[in-house]
Write a protein that holds these residues in place. Structure first.
Motif, PDB file in Angstrom:
ATOM      1  N   ALA A   1       3.202  -5.047  -6.557  1.00  0.00           N
ATOM      2  CA  ALA A   1       2.075  -5.948  -6.505  1.00  0.00           C
ATOM      3  C   ALA A   1       2.451  -7.465  -6.468  1.00  0.00           C
ATOM      4  CB  ALA A   1       1.009  -6.020  -7.302  1.00  0.00           C
ATOM      5  N   ASP A   2       3.630  -7.918  -7.335  1.00  0.00           N
ATOM      6  CA  ASP A   2       4.127  -9.040  -7.101  1.00  0.00           C
ATOM      7  C   ASP A   2       5.072  -9.256  -6.169  1.00  0.00           C
ATOM      8  OD1 ASP A   2       6.432  -7.448  -7.781  1.00  0.00           O
ATOM      9  OD2 ASP A   2       6.725  -8.444  -9.878  1.00  0.00           O
ATOM     10  N   GLY A   3       5.454  -8.323  -5.178  1.00  0.00           N
ATOM     11  CA  GLY A   3       6.130  -8.604  -3.923  1.00  0.00           C
ATOM     12  C   GLY A   3       7.639  -8.021  -4.289  1.00  0.00           C
ATOM     13  N   SER A   4       8.039  -7.847  -5.668  1.00  0.00           N
ATOM     14  CA  SER A   4       9.091  -7.337  -5.770  1.00  0.00           C
ATOM     15  C   SER A   4       9.437  -5.866  -5.067  1.00  0.00           C
ATOM     16  CB  SER A   4       9.602  -7.071  -6.972  1.00  0.00           C
ATOM     17  OG  SER A   4       8.850  -6.540  -7.915  1.00  0.00           O
ATOM     18  N   GLU A   5      10.699  -5.281  -4.899  1.00  0.00           N
ATOM     19  CA  GLU A   5      11.058  -3.949  -4.331  1.00  0.00           C
ATOM     20  C   GLU A   5      10.780  -3.029  -5.353  1.00  0.00           C
ATOM     21  OE1 GLU A   5      14.469  -3.574  -2.154  1.00  0.00           O
ATOM     22  OE2 GLU A   5      13.891  -4.580  -0.608  1.00  0.00           O
ATOM     23  N   ASN A   6      10.038  -2.028  -5.130  1.00  0.00           N
ATOM     24  CA  ASN A   6       9.867  -0.610  -5.999  1.00  0.00           C
ATOM     25  C   ASN A   6      10.953   0.303  -5.741  1.00  0.00           C
ATOM     26  OD1 ASN A   6       9.065   1.464  -7.369  1.00  0.00           O
ATOM     27  ND2 ASN A   6       7.246   2.045  -6.111  1.00  0.00           N
ATOM     28  N   ALA A   7      12.091   0.090  -6.699  1.00  0.00           N
ATOM     29  CA  ALA A   7      13.229   1.027  -6.301  1.00  0.00           C
ATOM     30  C   ALA A   7      12.933   2.536  -6.565  1.00  0.00           C
ATOM     31  CB  ALA A   7      14.103   0.747  -7.780  1.00  0.00           C
TER      32      ALA A   7
ATOM     33  N   ILE B   1      11.251   2.900   6.546  1.00  0.00           N
ATOM     34  CA  ILE B   1      10.134   2.921   7.406  1.00  0.00           C
ATOM     35  C   ILE B   1      10.787   3.811   8.621  1.00  0.00           C
ATOM     36  CG2 ILE B   1       8.288   1.850   8.747  1.00  0.00           C
ATOM     37  CD1 ILE B   1       7.693   0.022   6.717  1.00  0.00           C
ATOM     38  N   LYS B   2       9.705   4.876   9.013  1.00  0.00           N
ATOM     39  CA  LYS B   2       9.973   5.289  10.359  1.00  0.00           C
ATOM     40  C   LYS B   2       8.994   5.336  11.008  1.00  0.00           C
ATOM     41  CE  LYS B   2      11.405   9.931  12.242  1.00  0.00           C
ATOM     42  NZ  LYS B   2      11.704  11.596  11.687  1.00  0.00           N
ATOM     43  N   ILE B   3       9.195   5.143  12.588  1.00  0.00           N
ATOM     44  CA  ILE B   3       8.293   4.772  13.459  1.00  0.00           C
ATOM     45  C   ILE B   3       8.314   6.291  14.390  1.00  0.00           C
ATOM     46  CG2 ILE B   3       7.390   3.534  15.284  1.00  0.00           C
ATOM     47  CD1 ILE B   3       7.388   2.212  12.662  1.00  0.00           C
ATOM     48  N   PRO B   4       7.639   7.260  14.178  1.00  0.00           N
ATOM     49  CA  PRO B   4       7.811   8.371  14.739  1.00  0.00           C
ATOM     50  C   PRO B   4       7.749   8.302  16.458  1.00  0.00           C
ATOM     51  CG  PRO B   4       6.234   8.783  13.029  1.00  0.00           C
ATOM     52  CD  PRO B   4       6.545   7.369  13.107  1.00  0.00           C
ATOM     53  N   SER B   5       6.850   7.441  16.969  1.00  0.00           N
ATOM     54  CA  SER B   5       6.625   7.460  18.341  1.00  0.00           C
ATOM     55  C   SER B   5       7.998   6.572  19.133  1.00  0.00           C
ATOM     56  CB  SER B   5       5.568   6.859  18.545  1.00  0.00           C
ATOM     57  OG  SER B   5       5.494   5.401  18.059  1.00  0.00           O
ATOM     58  N   GLY B   6       8.356   5.624  17.998  1.00  0.00           N
ATOM     59  CA  GLY B   6       9.565   4.796  18.555  1.00  0.00           C
ATOM     60  C   GLY B   6       9.008   3.551  19.279  1.00  0.00           C
ATOM     61  N   GLN B   7       7.815   3.361  19.147  1.00  0.00           N
ATOM     62  CA  GLN B   7       7.333   2.373  19.844  1.00  0.00           C
ATOM     63  C   GLN B   7       7.066   1.113  18.954  1.00  0.00           C
ATOM     64  OE1 GLN B   7       3.710   3.682  21.599  1.00  0.00           O
ATOM     65  NE2 GLN B   7       4.502   5.298  22.881  1.00  0.00           N
ATOM     66  N   THR B   8       8.034   0.147  19.102  1.00  0.00           N
ATOM     67  CA  THR B   8       8.131  -1.053  18.239  1.00  0.00           C
ATOM     68  C   THR B   8       7.805  -2.331  19.097  1.00  0.00           C
ATOM     69  OG1 THR B   8      10.455  -1.122  18.240  1.00  0.00           O
ATOM     70  CG2 THR B   8       9.354   0.170  16.672  1.00  0.00           C
TER      71      THR B   8
ATOM     72  N   GLY C   1       0.794  -1.025  -0.078  1.00  0.00           N
ATOM     73  CA  GLY C   1      -0.144   0.095   0.011  1.00  0.00           C
ATOM     74  C   GLY C   1       0.975   1.134  -0.139  1.00  0.00           C
ATOM     75  N   LEU C   2       1.905   1.194   0.893  1.00  0.00           N
ATOM     76  CA  LEU C   2       2.782   2.370   0.741  1.00  0.00           C
ATOM     77  C   LEU C   2       3.604   2.446  -0.536  1.00  0.00           C
ATOM     78  CD1 LEU C   2       4.463   1.755   4.462  1.00  0.00           C
ATOM     79  CD2 LEU C   2       2.811   3.773   3.426  1.00  0.00           C
ATOM     80  N   GLY C   3       3.637   1.469  -1.290  1.00  0.00           N
ATOM     81  CA  GLY C   3       4.490   1.460  -2.849  1.00  0.00           C
ATOM     82  C   GLY C   3       5.899   0.939  -2.339  1.00  0.00           C
ATOM     83  N   VAL C   4       6.276   0.644  -1.183  1.00  0.00           N
ATOM     84  CA  VAL C   4       7.637  -0.165  -0.959  1.00  0.00           C
ATOM     85  C   VAL C   4       7.785  -1.204  -1.825  1.00  0.00           C
ATOM     86  CG1 VAL C   4       9.153  -0.986   0.739  1.00  0.00           C
ATOM     87  CG2 VAL C   4       7.796   1.057   1.205  1.00  0.00           C
ATOM     88  N   LEU C   5       6.673  -2.004  -1.761  1.00  0.00           N
ATOM     89  CA  LEU C   5       6.862  -3.379  -2.683  1.00  0.00           C
ATOM     90  C   LEU C   5       5.730  -3.234  -3.811  1.00  0.00           C
ATOM     91  CD1 LEU C   5       6.382  -6.202   0.137  1.00  0.00           C
ATOM     92  CD2 LEU C   5       8.641  -5.058  -1.000  1.00  0.00           C
TER      93      LEU C   5
END
Length: 382
Positions: free
Chosen positions: A168-174, A214-221, A162-166
């Motif tokens: 639809a076929d699972g490959s990375e979007n450069a 990916i950045k987690i602004p809260s730092g909560q992981t 959904g973010l466009g990082v991958l």
């Protein structure tokens, strides 16, 4: 009627015929027999303990299990505990005292039923853990569920897609332009599945978090930081509101990992109240699970990106088959005998497959399969 379910019906019919003739073969219990004696299906009661009616999926689960067992001639005591642990414990005690022969339990707290399970074992009652693994007890005979680690993988992958990082076929979007601001939610820590969902999702997301895509602004992981007690919508909403007025106050949030639709709804309410989805402020990519009908409408409306469809009809069929096997003196078929350790034993399990649903395949997966009608999808209610 699927093939597995049909086999149960045939087995129950044969067992009924044998009991009418005075019994089965030597050493072969007929339907309804547990610790001795023979009973026709009409004389057997199966206890079904469901956690809540606040989620449509649990209502569907209970109804599907009850209807399937009743088709085979069994009596069914279906109880909902309204997310209250003492209520569920009391319901199970009553089922045991009433002589129910099998218990199908979707627990509220997977660690809180040890004394009831010990009583069930002493009475020769088989216990089937339904979708949520009951922990800390040797008196759990079988587990029926989905591949919950894979469900988490599907959630993490759909978030990246959904973010466009991958692609639809699972490959990375450069060409994906990060970093993407994402917040993480997990399920209730008293539900064993929550950790499987979390571990599955993080197996996909952590490499992208580590390299800064990916950045987690809260730092909560950590799961202890992001857990949602009892999977409650209002708990998720309050946490999302807190994040939006603190760590996420001066940024644009791009995504939210939500492990279940009941949590997604709280997240989406908070996002909507904060102005997302209006004034040119796009909704973040929000995941989910269970394909709740109101969330399917949220997907069609562009407020939720995806959900994981776990066909509760198939899960109910499997629980019914396992019940029929036990009542016929058979060992149920397991397809996983190594992964589901409840802290006291590895529980033999039967795991089903799940499907990622987005706006593109709502009709083909949910409507064409008969799970929902198009009218229900359009209205967002059954």
């Amino acid at each position: 009627m699927n093939k597995r379910f049909a086999l149960v019906a045939v087995g129950a019919a044969l067992a009924l015929g044998l009991s009418a003739c005075g019994g089965g073969g030597a050493g072969s219990p007929a339907a309804g027999e547990t610790s001795g004696g023979t009973a026709a299906p009409a004389d057997v009661t199966v206890g079904v303990a469901m956690p809540t009616q606040t989620s449509q999926r649990w209502i569907d689960d209970g109804n599907n299990v009850k209807a399937g067992l009743e088709k085979l001639g069994y009596k069914v005591d279906l109880q909902y505990a309204n997310d209250d642990i003492p209520t569920q414990a009391s319901q199970l005690t009553t089922m045991i005292n009433n002589g129910d022969k099998v218990l199908i339990i979707a627990s509220i707290d997977g660690t809180a039923l040890s004394s009831q399970l010990a009583d069930a074992a002493a009475a020769g009652i088989k216990v089937i853990s339904y979708d949520r693994l009951i922990r800390g007890s040797a008196n759990v005979d079988f587990y029926v569920s989905f591949d919950n680690f894979k469900v988490g993988v599907q959630q993490g992958t759909s978030l990246l897609t959904g973010l466009g990082v991958l692609n639809a076929d699972g490959s990375e979007n450069a060409s994906a332009a990060g970093p993407f601001n994402v917040e993480l939610f997990a399920g209730s820590l008293d539900d064993n599945n929550a950790k499987f969902f979390y571990d599955g999702a993080m197996s996909v997301l952590k490499p992208y978090i580590d390299k800064g895509t990916i950045k987690i602004p809260s730092g909560q992981t950590d799961i202890n930081q992001i857990a949602t007690q009892q999977w409650k919508t209002d708990v998720a909403q309050r946490r999302m509101e807190t994040l939006l007025t603190s760590s996420d106050a001066n940024i644009t949030l791009n995504g939210v990992l939500a492990p279940a639709d009941i949590i997604s709804r709280g997240v989406i309410t908070a996002l909507t109240n904060a102005g997302y989805g209006s004034g040119g402020k796009a909704f973040p990519i929000v995941t989910g699970q269970d394909a709740d009908i109101d969330n399917v409408k949220l997907i069609n409306d562009g407020k939720q990106y995806s959900t994981i469809f776990k066909d509760t009809r198939k899960l109910a069929d499997e629980a019914i088959k396992v019940t029929g096997d036990y009542l016929s003196g058979k060992e149920p078929e397991a397809n996983n005998t190594k992964d589901y350790d409840n802290g006291n034993k590895v529980v033999p399990s039967y795991l089903l497959e799940s499907t990622v649903v987005t706006k593109d395949n709502v009709k083909s997966v949910l409507v064409d399969s008969g799970y929902y009608t198009q009218a229900q999808v359009d209205k967002g209610q059954k």
